[in-house]
Design an enzyme around this catalytic site. Structure first.
Site, PDB file in Angstrom:
ATOM      1  N   LYS A  13      47.171 -32.181  22.551  1.00  0.00           N
ATOM      2  CA  LYS A  13      48.042 -31.053  22.174  1.00  0.00           C
ATOM      3  C   LYS A  13      48.364 -30.182  23.385  1.00  0.00           C
ATOM      4  O   LYS A  13      49.516 -29.863  23.646  1.00  0.00           O
ATOM      5  CB  LYS A  13      47.366 -30.164  21.108  1.00  0.00           C
ATOM      6  CG  LYS A  13      47.035 -30.863  19.809  1.00  0.00           C
ATOM      7  CD  LYS A  13      46.479 -29.878  18.778  1.00  0.00           C
ATOM      8  CE  LYS A  13      45.142 -29.242  19.124  1.00  0.00           C
ATOM      9  NZ  LYS A  13      44.001 -30.163  19.179  1.00  0.00           N
ATOM     10  N   ARG A  88      44.498 -23.625  12.241  1.00  0.00           N
ATOM     11  CA  ARG A  88      43.445 -24.625  12.091  1.00  0.00           C
ATOM     12  C   ARG A  88      42.844 -24.592  10.686  1.00  0.00           C
ATOM     13  O   ARG A  88      41.938 -25.388  10.397  1.00  0.00           O
ATOM     14  CB  ARG A  88      42.340 -24.353  13.102  1.00  0.00           C
ATOM     15  CG  ARG A  88      42.415 -25.219  14.354  1.00  0.00           C
ATOM     16  CD  ARG A  88      41.294 -24.764  15.251  1.00  0.00           C
ATOM     17  NE  ARG A  88      40.810 -25.736  16.177  1.00  0.00           N
ATOM     18  CZ  ARG A  88      41.146 -25.789  17.463  1.00  0.00           C
ATOM     19  NH1 ARG A  88      42.057 -24.986  17.942  1.00  0.00           N
ATOM     20  NH2 ARG A  88      40.566 -26.650  18.264  1.00  0.00           N
ATOM     21  N   ARG A 122      36.244 -35.347  29.705  1.00  0.00           N
ATOM     22  CA  ARG A 122      37.232 -34.317  30.085  1.00  0.00           C
ATOM     23  C   ARG A 122      36.611 -33.301  31.049  1.00  0.00           C
ATOM     24  O   ARG A 122      35.488 -32.853  30.867  1.00  0.00           O
ATOM     25  CB  ARG A 122      37.716 -33.592  28.822  1.00  0.00           C
ATOM     26  CG  ARG A 122      38.702 -32.489  29.120  1.00  0.00           C
ATOM     27  CD  ARG A 122      39.532 -32.133  27.921  1.00  0.00           C
ATOM     28  NE  ARG A 122      38.808 -31.356  26.922  1.00  0.00           N
ATOM     29  CZ  ARG A 122      39.387 -30.865  25.830  1.00  0.00           C
ATOM     30  NH1 ARG A 122      40.669 -31.100  25.577  1.00  0.00           N
ATOM     31  NH2 ARG A 122      38.682 -30.177  24.959  1.00  0.00           N
ATOM     32  N   ARG A 153      33.742 -28.310  29.809  1.00  0.00           N
ATOM     33  CA  ARG A 153      33.619 -27.272  28.791  1.00  0.00           C
ATOM     34  C   ARG A 153      32.325 -27.485  28.013  1.00  0.00           C
ATOM     35  O   ARG A 153      31.964 -28.607  27.695  1.00  0.00           O
ATOM     36  CB  ARG A 153      34.818 -27.346  27.825  1.00  0.00           C
ATOM     37  CG  ARG A 153      36.046 -26.679  28.371  1.00  0.00           C
ATOM     38  CD  ARG A 153      37.276 -26.976  27.552  1.00  0.00           C
ATOM     39  NE  ARG A 153      37.112 -26.842  26.105  1.00  0.00           N
ATOM     40  CZ  ARG A 153      38.133 -26.896  25.244  1.00  0.00           C
ATOM     41  NH1 ARG A 153      39.366 -27.069  25.680  1.00  0.00           N
ATOM     42  NH2 ARG A 153      37.930 -26.781  23.950  1.00  0.00           N
ATOM     43  N   ARG A 164      32.726 -30.639  16.192  1.00  0.00           N
ATOM     44  CA  ARG A 164      34.149 -30.252  16.192  1.00  0.00           C
ATOM     45  C   ARG A 164      34.972 -31.247  15.373  1.00  0.00           C
ATOM     46  O   ARG A 164      35.933 -30.856  14.706  1.00  0.00           O
ATOM     47  CB  ARG A 164      34.673 -30.176  17.632  1.00  0.00           C
ATOM     48  CG  ARG A 164      34.141 -28.963  18.370  1.00  0.00           C
ATOM     49  CD  ARG A 164      34.373 -29.065  19.851  1.00  0.00           C
ATOM     50  NE  ARG A 164      35.758 -28.909  20.216  1.00  0.00           N
ATOM     51  CZ  ARG A 164      36.271 -29.340  21.370  1.00  0.00           C
ATOM     52  NH1 ARG A 164      35.516 -29.962  22.245  1.00  0.00           N
ATOM     53  NH2 ARG A 164      37.540 -29.145  21.643  1.00  0.00           N
TER      54      ARG A 164
HETATM   55  P1  AMP Z   1      40.673 -25.660  21.660  1.00  0.00           P
HETATM   56  O1  AMP Z   1      40.792 -25.284  23.099  1.00  0.00           O
HETATM   57  O2  AMP Z   1      41.971 -25.554  20.914  1.00  0.00           O
HETATM   58  O3  AMP Z   1      39.999 -26.991  21.463  1.00  0.00           O
HETATM   59  O4  AMP Z   1      39.718 -24.567  20.991  1.00  0.00           O
HETATM   60  C1  AMP Z   1      38.384 -24.408  21.413  1.00  0.00           C
HETATM   61  C2  AMP Z   1      37.604 -23.626  20.371  1.00  0.00           C
HETATM   62  O5  AMP Z   1      38.195 -22.335  20.194  1.00  0.00           O
HETATM   63  C3  AMP Z   1      37.570 -24.237  18.976  1.00  0.00           C
HETATM   64  O6  AMP Z   1      36.581 -25.239  18.848  1.00  0.00           O
HETATM   65  C4  AMP Z   1      37.272 -23.012  18.141  1.00  0.00           C
HETATM   66  O7  AMP Z   1      35.917 -22.621  18.251  1.00  0.00           O
HETATM   67  C5  AMP Z   1      38.103 -21.939  18.828  1.00  0.00           C
HETATM   68  N1  AMP Z   1      39.477 -21.888  18.275  1.00  0.00           N
HETATM   69  C6  AMP Z   1      40.643 -22.192  18.903  1.00  0.00           C
HETATM   70  N2  AMP Z   1      41.695 -22.042  18.092  1.00  0.00           N
HETATM   71  C7  AMP Z   1      41.195 -21.638  16.905  1.00  0.00           C
HETATM   72  C8  AMP Z   1      41.775 -21.339  15.642  1.00  0.00           C
HETATM   73  N3  AMP Z   1      43.084 -21.436  15.422  1.00  0.00           N
HETATM   74  N4  AMP Z   1      40.930 -20.957  14.637  1.00  0.00           N
HETATM   75  C9  AMP Z   1      39.615 -20.834  14.839  1.00  0.00           C
HETATM   76  N5  AMP Z   1      38.991 -21.127  15.984  1.00  0.00           N
HETATM   77  C10 AMP Z   1      39.770 -21.515  17.021  1.00  0.00           C
END
Ligand code: AMP
Length: 209
Positions: A13, A88, A122, A153, A164
């Protein structure tokens, strides 16, 4: 064009949203990036979010909804945007529909085994925000774009990745049917090369490179 990029963690994404942002001159809005920035800056929101992110859980809806609502009011979002990692949950999607109209939801499909491989390899650059896979790096510690130290990360560690994926299946995957029912969903494969997958996205969006 107001877009949502939907898909499991590691589906690409962020990579594709950032490329489309450069091509179409519309901002990529990544809630994950916004939350990580708050953590780095030590804000109260960052402190609240950290425990959830490190555990691979979702940050509470009201926190991310507030963030996105404010961000979408900014001038650069008025001619379009790409939401990357938001919504999400169905609650987030419902809230979003109350303050903005979405044109299309691009659902990037990828099997779990490929996700595991991608995420565990990653590496990200905290300086220029680049994302890389160890298999493509000459030196897995150094950013090939800006020369700074790469990091893994915390939420890309194997145990957290599994959580996740569970969280995705339980809380986010229902959005596929949700947006399908609204006639907004287009699904593209996420298992080809970055270029192939990106071309697939352009095609469903009717955009020429
Ligand atoms: P990402 O970088 O999109 O993989 O997001 C990393 C982490 O941020 C996720 O595993 C969640 O803990 C938090 N996060 C990101 N976007 C959201 C969202 N829309 N709702 C809730 N938690 C989020």
């Amino acid at each position: 064009m107001n877009l949502i990029f939907l898909g499991p963690p590691g589906a690409g994404k962020g990579t594709h949203a950032s490329r489309l942002m450069a091509q179409e001159q519309i901002p990529q809005i990544s809630t994950g990036d916004m939350l990580r920035k708050s953590i780095r800056e030590g804000t109260s929101l960052g402190l609240k979010a950290k425990q959830f992110i490190d555990a691979g859980e979702l940050v509470p809806d009201e926190v991310v909804i507030g963030l996105v609502k404010e961000r979408l009011k900014e001038a650069d979002c008025q001619k379009g945007f790409i939401l990357d990692g938001f919504p999400r949950t169905v609650e987030q999607a419902e809230a979003l529909s109350s303050f903005v109209k979405i044109d299309k939801v691009v659902n990037i499909f990828l099997a779990d085994e490929i996700i595991l491989k991608r995420l565990s390899g990653r590496r990200v650059c905290p300086s220029c925000n680049g994302t890389f896979h160890v298999s493509r790096l000459a030196d897995e510690k150094i950013c090939p774009d800006c020369g700074k130290d790469l990091i893994q990360r915390k939420d890309d560690q194997p145990e957290t990745i599994k959580n996740r994926l569970d969280v995705y299946a339980r809380q986010t995957a229902p959005l596929i049917a949700y947006y399908q029912a609204k006639g907004l969903l287009v699904t593209v494969p996420g298992d080809g090369s970055v270029d192939e997958n990106y071309q697939g996205i352009l095609k469903v969006l009717g955009i020429n490179e």
